[in-house]
Design an enzyme around this catalytic site. Sequence first.
Site, mmCIF file in Angstrom:
data_model
loop_
_atom_site.group_PDB
_atom_site.id
_atom_site.type_symbol
_atom_site.label_atom_id
_atom_site.label_comp_id
_atom_site.label_asym_id
_atom_site.label_seq_id
_atom_site.Cartn_x
_atom_site.Cartn_y
_atom_site.Cartn_z
ATOM 1 N N HIS A 41 14.511 18.313 -20.038
ATOM 2 C CA HIS A 41 14.470 16.970 -19.459
ATOM 3 C C HIS A 41 15.812 16.632 -18.827
ATOM 4 C CE1 HIS A 41 14.605 12.482 -19.536
ATOM 5 N NE2 HIS A 41 13.376 12.639 -19.089
ATOM 6 N N HIS A 69 12.879 11.522 -11.204
ATOM 7 C CA HIS A 69 12.921 10.088 -11.452
ATOM 8 C C HIS A 69 13.076 9.366 -10.114
ATOM 9 C CE1 HIS A 69 13.037 9.417 -15.851
ATOM 10 N NE2 HIS A 69 13.472 10.680 -15.885
ATOM 11 N N HIS A 78 6.430 14.310 -16.176
ATOM 12 C CA HIS A 78 6.451 14.028 -17.604
ATOM 13 C C HIS A 78 5.111 14.381 -18.273
ATOM 14 C CE1 HIS A 78 10.083 11.753 -16.480
ATOM 15 N NE2 HIS A 78 10.465 12.014 -17.718
ATOM 16 N N HIS A 204 9.399 1.388 -18.196
ATOM 17 C CA HIS A 204 9.707 2.456 -19.157
ATOM 18 C C HIS A 204 11.196 2.473 -19.477
ATOM 19 C CE1 HIS A 204 11.889 6.076 -17.751
ATOM 20 N NE2 HIS A 204 11.394 6.736 -18.789
ATOM 21 N N HIS A 208 13.624 2.677 -23.178
ATOM 22 C CA HIS A 208 14.770 3.570 -23.382
ATOM 23 C C HIS A 208 15.998 2.770 -23.812
ATOM 24 C CE1 HIS A 208 13.735 7.714 -22.220
ATOM 25 N NE2 HIS A 208 12.814 7.169 -21.441
ATOM 26 N N PHE A 225 19.502 9.414 -19.754
ATOM 27 C CA PHE A 225 18.592 10.499 -19.378
ATOM 28 C C PHE A 225 18.995 11.833 -19.992
ATOM 29 C CE2 PHE A 225 17.008 8.486 -15.146
ATOM 30 C CZ PHE A 225 16.107 7.733 -15.867
ATOM 31 N N HIS A 238 6.799 8.531 -24.014
ATOM 32 C CA HIS A 238 6.231 9.059 -22.773
ATOM 33 C C HIS A 238 4.744 9.367 -22.905
ATOM 34 C CE1 HIS A 238 9.218 9.269 -19.577
ATOM 35 N NE2 HIS A 238 10.104 9.240 -20.570
#
Length: 467
Positions: A41, A69, A78, A204, A208, A225, A238
Amino acid sequence: MRSAAQWVSDDFVAKYSTAIKTMKTLPKTDPNNFWNQAIVHCAYCNGAYKQLGFSDPEAPSGTKEMKVHFNWLFLPFHRWYLYFFERIVAKYTRGLEGQDVIDEDFALPFWNWDNATGMEMPSIYLDTHYGLHDCYRDADHLDKLVDLCNGTSSANMSHQEWIQDNLCVVRAFMFQEQPADFFGAVFSGGNTPPNSAGSIERTHNMVHKWTGDPFQPHNEDMGNFYSAAKDPIFYGHHANIDRLWKVWNTLQPANNTNRPHYNDWKGSSFLFYEEDRKLARVKVRDCLDTDNLGYEYENVDNPWINATTKSKTFRSPMAARRKTTAPANLVFPVKLNKVVKILVKRKAKSRSKEDKDKVAEVLVLEGIEYSTDKFVQFEVYVNDDDENEHCRPIYTEYLGSFSSVPHVGHNSGPEMKGVAKLRLGLTKALEDLGADADDDIVIKLVPREGAEDVNVGSIKIELSPRV
């Protein structure tokens, strides 16, 4: 069957925990090692991969970056990432001894944060004895409802008001009027990666931020990230995003024309390790039907579908009720170190239903300059006459928000600056506010966390054909 994390059994948690603990003990050279999976990721989300065959003289590597992203690759990347991670976990639910037989009954749980029963961090991720615990989380949030507004809704509000605001945020991002406004911007091969995240990605980001540890240098783990996938709750988060994508599909017309149909999207590919440690190249087109991937989601209520909003102002012609100054000649770029209001001219008004069904009215903010090394958020309201910052998503005037999780990338530059674009649907909001016949609207930008040094380059309205 992927189940809601708040309802899984003790036996399931034990198996999942065993698998994660086992993956953490695998050799550092093993692709199935838990930390190596997290690095996958990190690599895709921080510019480690390049576009083959496309040069870029201005990039340090000389080639165009690959980003998953801030564009339409966010959801399919994802989905594939979870699929392969899930297969690897299923290999180790019995520990190293049972790795030769895949546990075909295993499926990742989802953090059901769009439902009042699942808005707190699920307990399966909190027990320090389980492999699903992570020490880098916000300790003040472990027993609180997730805040999809990042402080806007949680201060001096009742439990039920907090829930209602969260539901209104979900409804707002799920009912965007254009595919690009939900998925993110078009990203074709050979082009510089766009920075225009869809509504589902921007929301989203709030989860986070809510989960990451504010006392770590970069809000690790979930709040950045590069480190987000080191926290097992990442995969539950996710999985819920993936589930909401499936729900979004059911809300579209029967012919599903509101889904991106371009070959550039469907033909985009990613590389992942399979559970047998072989590299696999997969394409977006092959993950659009989850039946082909062999999983489904537990059927849970989606209370945000029926969430209702209320207007802060009485319904009357715009010119008659405008009590505050909203300059039409605001000099851009404008700095968001305070609440900003601007009068924006509309291109059309009082359109027929037939015309609205063909062409959406969209608010576009371009040239949004912001810091990429910290969390940034600001909210956007339409025809909100209040001069203060007391705004909530439960109000019809709320259009949505811009948010960005800390990240790095070669196109951020040495000063860690990003330049983004934000699109928000206007058609339904103006109808609900009784402002469909107005010549212009007032747009209000409310800075939240990290927005004090944000600059907005321009604000305009587009009439965008529905595709």
